[in-house]
Design an enzyme around this catalytic site. Structure first.
Site, PDB file in Angstrom:
ATOM      1  CG  LEU A 110      -2.031  -1.128   1.159  1.00 40.17           C
ATOM      2  CD1 LEU A 110      -3.037  -0.973   2.310  1.00 40.17           C
ATOM      3  CD2 LEU A 110      -2.797  -1.212  -0.168  1.00 40.17           C
TER       4      LEU A 110
ATOM      5  CB  THR B  26       8.125  -2.489 -18.553  1.00 45.26           C
ATOM      6  OG1 THR B  26       8.058  -1.352 -19.406  1.00 45.26           O
ATOM      7  CG2 THR B  26       9.487  -2.470 -17.875  1.00 45.26           C
TER       8      THR B  26
ATOM      9  CE1 TYR C 249       9.064   0.534 -13.667  1.00 46.17           C
ATOM     10  CE2 TYR C 249       9.301   1.250 -15.946  1.00 46.17           C
ATOM     11  CZ  TYR C 249       8.679   0.456 -14.992  1.00 46.17           C
ATOM     12  OH  TYR C 249       7.678  -0.416 -15.368  1.00 46.17           O
TER      13      TYR C 249
ATOM     14  CG  ASN D  41      -0.887  -1.940 -19.206  1.00 42.67           C
ATOM     15  OD1 ASN D  41      -1.602  -2.852 -18.818  1.00 42.67           O
ATOM     16  ND2 ASN D  41       0.202  -2.167 -19.916  1.00 42.67           N
TER      17      ASN D  41
ATOM     18  N   PRO E 159      14.680  13.979 -18.508  1.00 40.61           N
ATOM     19  CG  PRO E 159      15.857  14.481 -16.552  1.00 40.61           C
ATOM     20  CD  PRO E 159      14.473  14.325 -17.099  1.00 40.61           C
TER      21      PRO E 159
HETATM   22  P1  NAD Z   1       1.260   0.868  -9.789  1.00 39.42           P
HETATM   23  O1  NAD Z   1       2.319   1.810  -9.371  1.00 39.42           O
HETATM   24  O2  NAD Z   1      -0.097   1.369 -10.130  1.00 39.42           O
HETATM   25  O3  NAD Z   1       1.052  -0.244  -8.645  1.00 39.42           O
HETATM   26  C1  NAD Z   1       2.125  -0.866  -8.002  1.00 39.42           C
HETATM   27  C2  NAD Z   1       1.585  -1.594  -6.786  1.00 39.42           C
HETATM   28  O4  NAD Z   1       2.686  -2.266  -6.163  1.00 39.42           O
HETATM   29  C3  NAD Z   1       0.971  -0.680  -5.738  1.00 39.42           C
HETATM   30  O5  NAD Z   1      -0.251  -1.211  -5.288  1.00 39.42           O
HETATM   31  C4  NAD Z   1       1.999  -0.656  -4.615  1.00 39.42           C
HETATM   32  O6  NAD Z   1       1.459  -0.449  -3.326  1.00 39.42           O
HETATM   33  C5  NAD Z   1       2.613  -2.032  -4.757  1.00 39.42           C
HETATM   34  N1  NAD Z   1       3.968  -2.092  -4.190  1.00 39.42           N
HETATM   35  C6  NAD Z   1       4.986  -1.218  -4.424  1.00 39.42           C
HETATM   36  N2  NAD Z   1       6.066  -1.586  -3.698  1.00 39.42           N
HETATM   37  C7  NAD Z   1       5.726  -2.705  -3.033  1.00 39.42           C
HETATM   38  C8  NAD Z   1       6.419  -3.554  -2.141  1.00 39.42           C
HETATM   39  N3  NAD Z   1       7.687  -3.309  -1.790  1.00 39.42           N
HETATM   40  N4  NAD Z   1       5.771  -4.636  -1.645  1.00 39.42           N
HETATM   41  C9  NAD Z   1       4.488  -4.884  -1.975  1.00 39.42           C
HETATM   42  N5  NAD Z   1       3.778  -4.104  -2.809  1.00 39.42           N
HETATM   43  C10 NAD Z   1       4.393  -3.020  -3.333  1.00 39.42           C
HETATM   44  O7  NAD Z   1       1.885   0.052 -10.976  1.00 39.42           O
HETATM   45  P2  NAD Z   1       1.214  -0.514 -12.323  1.00 39.42           P
HETATM   46  O8  NAD Z   1       1.226   0.544 -13.334  1.00 39.42           O
HETATM   47  O9  NAD Z   1      -0.026  -1.230 -11.979  1.00 39.42           O
HETATM   48  O10 NAD Z   1       2.328  -1.576 -12.741  1.00 39.42           O
HETATM   49  C11 NAD Z   1       2.288  -2.910 -12.243  1.00 39.42           C
HETATM   50  C12 NAD Z   1       3.453  -3.680 -12.817  1.00 39.42           C
HETATM   51  O11 NAD Z   1       3.405  -3.658 -14.239  1.00 39.42           O
HETATM   52  C13 NAD Z   1       4.818  -3.103 -12.446  1.00 39.42           C
HETATM   53  O12 NAD Z   1       5.689  -4.176 -12.237  1.00 39.42           O
HETATM   54  C14 NAD Z   1       5.231  -2.314 -13.678  1.00 39.42           C
HETATM   55  O13 NAD Z   1       6.631  -2.270 -13.785  1.00 39.42           O
HETATM   56  C15 NAD Z   1       4.623  -3.166 -14.772  1.00 39.42           C
HETATM   57  N6  NAD Z   1       4.255  -2.484 -16.022  1.00 39.42           N
HETATM   58  C16 NAD Z   1       3.501  -1.339 -15.970  1.00 39.42           C
HETATM   59  C17 NAD Z   1       3.080  -0.761 -17.172  1.00 39.42           C
HETATM   60  C18 NAD Z   1       2.214   0.470 -17.180  1.00 39.42           C
HETATM   61  O14 NAD Z   1       1.998   1.031 -18.256  1.00 39.42           O
HETATM   62  N7  NAD Z   1       1.691   0.927 -16.071  1.00 39.42           N
HETATM   63  C19 NAD Z   1       3.456  -1.338 -18.392  1.00 39.42           C
HETATM   64  C20 NAD Z   1       4.243  -2.488 -18.387  1.00 39.42           C
HETATM   65  C21 NAD Z   1       4.621  -3.060 -17.185  1.00 39.42           C
HETATM   66  O1  DAU Z   2       6.188   1.417 -21.536  1.00 37.78           O
HETATM   67  C1  DAU Z   2       5.723   0.804 -20.364  1.00 37.78           C
HETATM   68  C2  DAU Z   2       5.876   1.751 -19.218  1.00 37.78           C
HETATM   69  O2  DAU Z   2       4.891   2.756 -19.418  1.00 37.78           O
HETATM   70  C3  DAU Z   2       5.721   1.122 -17.850  1.00 37.78           C
HETATM   71  O3  DAU Z   2       6.728   0.182 -17.650  1.00 37.78           O
HETATM   72  C4  DAU Z   2       5.765   2.181 -16.746  1.00 37.78           C
HETATM   73  O4  DAU Z   2       5.481   1.580 -15.501  1.00 37.78           O
HETATM   74  C5  DAU Z   2       4.711   3.219 -17.058  1.00 37.78           C
HETATM   75  O5  DAU Z   2       4.814   4.269 -16.122  1.00 37.78           O
HETATM   76  C6  DAU Z   2       4.890   3.780 -18.461  1.00 37.78           C
HETATM   77  O6  DAU Z   2       6.112   4.548 -18.568  1.00 37.78           O
HETATM   78  P1  DAU Z   2       6.179   5.884 -19.421  1.00 37.78           P
HETATM   79  O7  DAU Z   2       7.291   6.705 -18.947  1.00 37.78           O
HETATM   80  O8  DAU Z   2       6.101   5.588 -20.877  1.00 37.78           O
HETATM   81  O9  DAU Z   2       4.742   6.486 -18.979  1.00 37.78           O
HETATM   82  P2  DAU Z   2       4.277   7.964 -18.630  1.00 37.78           P
HETATM   83  O10 DAU Z   2       2.789   7.913 -18.549  1.00 37.78           O
HETATM   84  O11 DAU Z   2       5.024   8.541 -17.495  1.00 37.78           O
HETATM   85  O12 DAU Z   2       4.690   8.763 -19.942  1.00 37.78           O
HETATM   86  C7  DAU Z   2       4.188   8.413 -21.217  1.00 37.78           C
HETATM   87  C8  DAU Z   2       4.770   9.365 -22.244  1.00 37.78           C
HETATM   88  O13 DAU Z   2       4.252  10.674 -21.992  1.00 37.78           O
HETATM   89  C9  DAU Z   2       6.275   9.499 -22.164  1.00 37.78           C
HETATM   90  O14 DAU Z   2       6.794   9.689 -23.483  1.00 37.78           O
HETATM   91  C10 DAU Z   2       6.495  10.749 -21.335  1.00 37.78           C
HETATM   92  C11 DAU Z   2       5.307  11.610 -21.717  1.00 37.78           C
HETATM   93  N1  DAU Z   2       4.828  12.512 -20.639  1.00 37.78           N
HETATM   94  C12 DAU Z   2       4.593  11.988 -19.403  1.00 37.78           C
HETATM   95  C13 DAU Z   2       4.148  12.785 -18.374  1.00 37.78           C
HETATM   96  C14 DAU Z   2       3.890  12.198 -16.998  1.00 37.78           C
HETATM   97  C15 DAU Z   2       4.600  13.857 -20.900  1.00 37.78           C
HETATM   98  O15 DAU Z   2       4.798  14.333 -22.043  1.00 37.78           O
HETATM   99  N2  DAU Z   2       4.157  14.641 -19.884  1.00 37.78           N
HETATM  100  C16 DAU Z   2       3.928  14.173 -18.626  1.00 37.78           C
HETATM  101  O16 DAU Z   2       3.532  14.957 -17.734  1.00 37.78           O
END
Ligand code: NAD
Ligand code: DAU
Length: 345
Positions: free
Chosen positions: A36, A126, A151, A181, A275
């Site tokens: 959480l 990812t 990351y 996603n 960056p």
């Molecule tokens: P999110 O940040 O919405 O959720 C992460 C969850 O992990 C949270 O509920 C948090 O409380 C829990 N968590 C964090 N540290 C923890 C710990 N030490 N122990 C137990 N729980 C912990 O993330 P998300 O966007 O749902 O991503 C989920 C997974 O999918 C991640 O591994 C992320 O790298 C991967 N992923 C995300 C995306 C994306 O677009 N969001 C795309 C590809 C892969």
């Molecule tokens: O590609 C998969 C990844 O997608 C996951 O592994 C990560 O957990 C998830 O956070 C996401 O990473 P990104 O960096 O691609 O997502 P984000 O939504 O932060 O940014 C998407 C794109 O938009 C990226 O090119 C940066 C740009 N961006 C993002 C933010 C937050 C902006 O232009 N302005 C913003 O304020």
């Protein structure tokens, strides 16, 4: 597979996955194990909280005793690891938690799976592990990892650890590498929910750099279907990419989003770039398609559906934008240089 530990299940994708599995498999039991953090929200799981096939445990994946105790208590046979620090911008500000959770936490789960002889360990990874992808090419699963942010490096390190447990200990593992996603329950630090909710609040949409970076925005439900398929039909030790396979420029994403909202392009504000910003991600998803998977949404359909969810679910995001989020937003955007406002001029 009948008792699944979903680590990070109170976050965005994890919660969607829990809903997906409980809806589809009447005989499965799901235990969400989650620390959480700021990104979690028990509202994401509110509508399954009374389901007798579901349980919640608050715990850190970096805590081996709590992990093992939970596995034993619920007779877990499978771990699906979503738990991670997941936001690139936060990893640039402070990588520490990323190394702890994404790398060491994965190691703790792998050790538990090995020691307790689990049937299966699945790692949620990812497309960022492949690094920036030049135009004309799409990453395949056998490509070397080349991460460029803290990351992405933490996630790539975790993937290598998972693979090493397959080779060294014959642990039955699989990995999925998902594209960006979008959908219900995504913390509004990520670009699509941030921009929709900012637009609804009449605030600017901070586009990094020239906005020409390319991302594959996929509907979270399509990703969950892909993970489910790999869990049931994936080959041990293998990696599977999951995305629509057709990336779009961020500016196009913003145009679709504003069009769905009927909002003005004057809200667009070009700001100082991230960056080390990866210019393009692109996944070849043929391997997963060969198992019979087909995404149900292209990027545009996924963006439009996501926008509608946030419009209809203000109860969910408005309280989030009040708390920890405000402090984060100020740190991340407060002193960021504005390059240009609107699309013209
Ligand atoms: P999110 O940040 O919405 O959720 C992460 C969850 O992990 C949270 O509920 C948090 O409380 C829990 N968590 C964090 N540290 C923890 C710990 N030490 N122990 C137990 N729980 C912990 O993330 P998300 O966007 O749902 O991503 C989920 C997974 O999918 C991640 O591994 C992320 O790298 C991967 N992923 C995300 C995306 C994306 O677009 N969001 C795309 C590809 C892969
Ligand atoms: O590609 C998969 C990844 O997608 C996951 O592994 C990560 O957990 C998830 O956070 C996401 O990473 P990104 O960096 O691609 O997502 P984000 O939504 O932060 O940014 C998407 C794109 O938009 C990226 O090119 C940066 C740009 N961006 C993002 C933010 C937050 C902006 O232009 N302005 C913003 O304020």
């Amino acid at each position: 597979m009948k008792n699944i530990l979903v680590t990070g299940g109170a976050g965005f994708i994890g919660a969607n996955f829990v809903h997906h599995m409980l809806n589809k498999y009447p005989d499965y039991h799901i235990v969400v194990y989650d620390k959480l953090t700021y990104a979690a929200n028990l509202n994401n799981l509110a509508d399954v909280s009374d389901d007798p096939r579901y349980a919640f445990v608050r715990g850190d994946i970096c805590d081996p005793e709590r992990v093992e105790e939970t596995i034993k208590k619920y007779d877990i046979d499978t771990i699906v690891n979503f738990a991670a620090e997941s936001h690139v911008d936060r990893s640039i500000m402070n990588p520490d938690a990323f190394i702890k959770t994404d790398v060491y936490g994965t190691y703790v789960l792998l050790e538990a799976a090995r020691k307790l002889g689990l049937e299966r360990y699945h790692q949620i990874s990812t497309d960022e592990v492949y690094g920036h992808i030049p135009a004309g090419y799409s990453s395949v699963e056998t490509d070397p990892v080349a991460p460029r942010s803290p990351y992405a490096a933490s996630k790539a390190s975790a993937d290598l650890l998972v693979h090493s447990y397959f080779i060294t200990y014959n642990l039955p593992v699989t990995i999925t590498r998902g594209a960006n996603n979008i959908g219900p329950y995504q913390y509004p630090e990520k670009v699509v929910p941030l921009f929709v909710t900012n637009a609804l609040e009449g605030k600017p949409l901070p586009v990094y750099g020239d906005g020409r970076q390319m991302r594959d925005y996929q509907w979270v439900g399509d990703h969950c279907e892909g993970i489910d398929l790999v869990l049931h039909q994936g080959e041990m030790g293998e990696v599977y990419n999951v995305g629509t396979g057709q990336e779009i420029e961020n500016l196009r994403m913003v145009e679709i989003l504003l069009d769905e909202l009927g909002a003005s392009r004057d809200l667009i504000q070009f700001v100082e770039d991230r960056p080390g910003h990866d210019r393009r991600y692109s996944l070849n998803v043929d391997k997963l398609k060969s198992l019979g998977w087909q995404p149900q949404h292209d990027c545009e359909a996924a963006i439009r559906r996501t926008v509608r969810w946030y419009v209809e679910n203000e109860w969910w995001w408005r309280p989030i934008k009040e708390g920890e989020f405000r402090e984060y937003y100020e740190k991340q955007y407060g002193s960021r240089k504005v390059l240009k406002t609107g699309l013209d001029g």
